[in-house]
Design a protein around this motif. Structure first.
Motif, PDB file in Angstrom:
ATOM      1  N   ILE A 398       0.653  -0.978  -0.121  1.00 24.16           N
ATOM      2  CA  ILE A 398      -0.082  -0.034   0.111  1.00 24.16           C
ATOM      3  C   ILE A 398       0.844   1.276  -0.011  1.00 24.16           C
ATOM      4  N   ALA A 399       1.958   1.229   0.737  1.00 26.77           N
ATOM      5  CA  ALA A 399       2.875   2.332   1.023  1.00 26.77           C
ATOM      6  C   ALA A 399       3.299   2.571  -0.341  1.00 26.77           C
ATOM      7  N   ASN A 400       4.115   1.834  -1.092  1.00 27.45           N
ATOM      8  CA  ASN A 400       4.735   1.948  -2.317  1.00 27.45           C
ATOM      9  C   ASN A 400       3.703   2.381  -3.503  1.00 27.45           C
ATOM     10  N   GLY A 401       2.442   1.814  -3.528  1.00 28.65           N
ATOM     11  CA  GLY A 401       1.299   2.128  -4.603  1.00 28.65           C
ATOM     12  C   GLY A 401       1.049   3.666  -4.139  1.00 28.65           C
ATOM     13  N   LEU A 402       1.220   4.041  -3.043  1.00 30.44           N
ATOM     14  CA  LEU A 402       0.799   5.624  -2.671  1.00 30.44           C
ATOM     15  C   LEU A 402       1.977   6.352  -3.247  1.00 30.44           C
ATOM     16  N   ARG A 403       3.312   5.835  -3.045  1.00 30.03           N
ATOM     17  CA  ARG A 403       4.558   6.603  -3.538  1.00 30.03           C
ATOM     18  C   ARG A 403       4.573   6.626  -4.772  1.00 30.03           C
ATOM     19  N   SER A 404       3.963   5.515  -5.687  1.00 30.49           N
ATOM     20  CA  SER A 404       3.855   5.790  -6.989  1.00 30.49           C
ATOM     21  C   SER A 404       2.784   6.598  -7.555  1.00 30.49           C
ATOM     22  N   ALA A 405       1.570   6.643  -6.686  1.00 31.21           N
ATOM     23  CA  ALA A 405       0.593   7.584  -7.402  1.00 31.21           C
ATOM     24  C   ALA A 405       1.158   8.996  -6.951  1.00 31.21           C
ATOM     25  N   LEU A 406       1.777   9.318  -5.802  1.00 33.22           N
ATOM     26  CA  LEU A 406       1.931  10.752  -5.620  1.00 33.22           C
ATOM     27  C   LEU A 406       3.157  11.093  -6.608  1.00 33.22           C
ATOM     28  N   GLN A 407       4.027   9.999  -6.790  1.00 29.56           N
ATOM     29  CA  GLN A 407       5.215  10.349  -7.956  1.00 29.56           C
ATOM     30  C   GLN A 407       4.545  10.894  -9.242  1.00 29.56           C
ATOM     31  N   ASN A 408       3.415  10.233  -9.608  1.00 30.30           N
ATOM     32  CA  ASN A 408       2.820  10.420 -10.757  1.00 30.30           C
ATOM     33  C   ASN A 408       2.028  11.858 -10.887  1.00 30.30           C
ATOM     34  N   VAL A 409       1.393  12.298  -9.395  1.00 30.75           N
ATOM     35  CA  VAL A 409       0.714  13.516  -9.402  1.00 30.75           C
ATOM     36  C   VAL A 409       1.980  14.639  -9.462  1.00 30.75           C
ATOM     37  N   GLY A 410       3.036  14.272  -9.086  1.00 29.56           N
ATOM     38  CA  GLY A 410       4.338  15.480  -9.251  1.00 29.56           C
ATOM     39  C   GLY A 410       4.747  15.524 -10.674  1.00 29.56           C
ATOM     40  N   TYR A 411       4.649  14.345 -11.512  1.00 25.23           N
ATOM     41  CA  TYR A 411       5.104  14.228 -12.942  1.00 25.23           C
ATOM     42  C   TYR A 411       3.861  15.343 -13.486  1.00 25.23           C
TER      43      TYR A 411
END
Length: 494
Positions: A398-411
């Motif tokens: 869950i934590a890494n999925g959220l990290r991936s989502a937030l990274q894409n938000v940044g992109y």
């Protein structure tokens, strides 16, 4: 251990190899088009707004669906959703190559985004399933490295394909990569049985998360939604984003099975990693777009040459990410991530200084782009490893999925921010000319204004990453250590 679990743990690196091909396909698709955008704009006679949405449409859909598909994967299974996403992405890639107009290209790019979201989400979740806990951080670090390298290699591939085959060539190159990823994934990712029947899908949270992202993007890109007589429209989107965000948090706090586990943010270290990931993505992702526009619009170089300009970023990322793997056990995440962010800041500042009104000597950007790539690579691995070690074993996926989502938000935010800044003060005709690479035909004044906007964008990104340095310095001082798997999330040390 049952037979299915034994099979999974017997071949983790084969699963990593197969899913890495999927990552490459997705990130080539998203970043390769940055250098092809002027050619696409000219050949499809796209408006400035359409050119903006050719880039943003894909990213918005992908970002909005990452968390949604992550939750669905928990309910219906990761393998079918991942394979379905790869199939959808590959089919949409073929449609993009056949797009007859800018409008259809935007639609097909959004369909690509749907498939990409399923791939990105389940890629990290599948790795979490197959790797033993002591190898998970290393695998996810390499996974992030593959994504970063594919992301910065995309412009090189896109530029070369566009110069040789036209802009459709980028999608023709991505098509066999997508097919390879699909076939290899079918062969090496076994089915897992069982589902969490007691859990439900958070439909309200999914709708609200998409609403927040859409409103933020529309607020940041007023040129893409300009309506005569409605100058206040961007502020309406700001209000909509704030209201949607408040409603999203309230809904998630009450849900038994929320889309986002807000308890993760109670751990100070985890929360700071999330914030730093977003900041790094915002500050560094759109540099490729910035350099491509500078090269093609101001310097007048070809798409292939513009793609080559960003090669130093890829080289720096690979070198630093490889070195970071050996540095992580010896130094704290605080020291490594702050150093990485600082290198990004110096690289961005130096890059901004080299951008001239005449576009002279674009190769002079190389050392600063290399420095930027080193900063990204040095930040990426320790931040991912720190997150995986700080999160309880039961919450790592869950934590890494959220990290991936937030990274894409940044992109997404990075692209929207740069597109808005570089076209500020330009009329509709000048904005379209900038996107098509023909701004010079309108006279030196417009070119000089655009070049000035590019420098302003560079300074804005530098300021953003400077904030990231401060955030990283607020990380816990000690080395990252795993929390016991049976420890309640609420009691994790901060």
């Amino acid at each position: 251990m049952n037979s299915v679990a034994a099979e999974y743990h017997a071949r983790p690196w084969r699963v990593f190899a197969a899913t890495s091909v999927g990552v490459v396909a997705v990130f080539l698709g998203i970043s390769g088009l940055t250098v092809a955008l002027p050619t696409v704009t000219r050949e499809l006679n796209a408006s400035a707004a359409q050119s903006t949405w050719i880039l943003l449409g894909y990213m918005l859909i992908t970002t909005a669906l990452i968390l949604v598909f992550g939750r669905l994967a928990d309910l219906v299974g990761r393998r079918p959703l991942y394979l379905g996403g790869l199939a959808a992405f590959t089919a949409a890639t073929g449609l993009c190559a056949l797009a007859p107009s800018a409008g259809w290209l935007i639609v097909f790019r959004m369909l690509q985004g749907v498939g990409a979201a399923a791939v990105v989400t389940n890629n990290t979740a599948l790795l979490t399933d197959v790797f033993a806990p002591h190898d998970l951080g290393r695998a996810l670090g390499w996974n992030a490295t593959v994504a970063a390298v594919a992301q910065v290699a995309g412009p090189v591939v896109g530029g070369a394909a566009t110069s040789v085959l036209g802009w459709r060539g980028l999608f023709l190159v991505c098509l066999p990569i997508g097919l390879l990823a699909l076939v290899s994934s079918v062969l090496v990712i076994p089915a897992r049985h069982g589902r969490r029947g007691s859990e439900t899908f958070d439909l309200a949270g999914s709708v609200l998360s998409a609403a927040v992202l859409t409103a933020v993007v529309l607020a940041l890109t007023p040129a893409a939604t300009r309506v005569p007589g409605l100058p206040w429209l961007p502020w309406l989107f700001v209000v909509a984003a704030a209201v949607s965000a408040a409603a999203f948090v309230a809904v998630q706090a009450r849900r038994r099975h929320p889309l986002v586990d807000l308890r993760l943010f109670r751990n100070r270290g985890i929360a700071l990693v999330f914030v730093a990931v977003v900041i790094n993505a915002v500050a560094t992702y759109a540099v490729t777009l910035l350099v491509s526009l500078y090269g093609q619009v101001v310097s007048g170089i070809s798409a292939a040459a513009a793609g080559v300009l960003v090669v130093p970023v890829a080289v720096g990322t690979v070198v630093a990410a490889a070195a970071a793997g050996s540095l992580v056990p010896r130094y704290s995440p605080r020291a490594l991530t702050a150093t990485g962010m600082s290198l990004c800041a110096f690289g961005l500042l130096g890059l901004t200084v080299t951008l001239s009104d005449t576009g002279a000597a674009p190769a002079s950007t190389a050392p600063f782009l290399f420095l930027l790539g080193c900063g990204v690579g040095l930040f990426m691995t320790p931040s991912t490893s720190a997150l995986m070690l700080a999160a309880p074993a039961a919450r790592r996926g869950i934590a890494n999925g959220l990290r991936s989502a937030l990274q894409n938000v940044g992109y997404l935010l990075s692209t929207a921010l740069v597109l808005t800044v570089v076209t500020a003060g330009l009329g509709d005709g000048a904005r379209r000319a900038a996107y098509s690479g023909t701004l010079g035909a309108l006279g030196p004044a417009e070119s000089a204004r655009f070049a000035g906007n590019l420098r302003v964008a560079g300074l804005v990104l530098t300021a953003v990453v400077a904030v990231g340095v401060v955030v990283c310095l607020a990380f816990p001082r000690g080395p990252a250590v795993p929390d016991p798997a049976d420890r309640p999330l609420e009691t994790l040390s901060s």
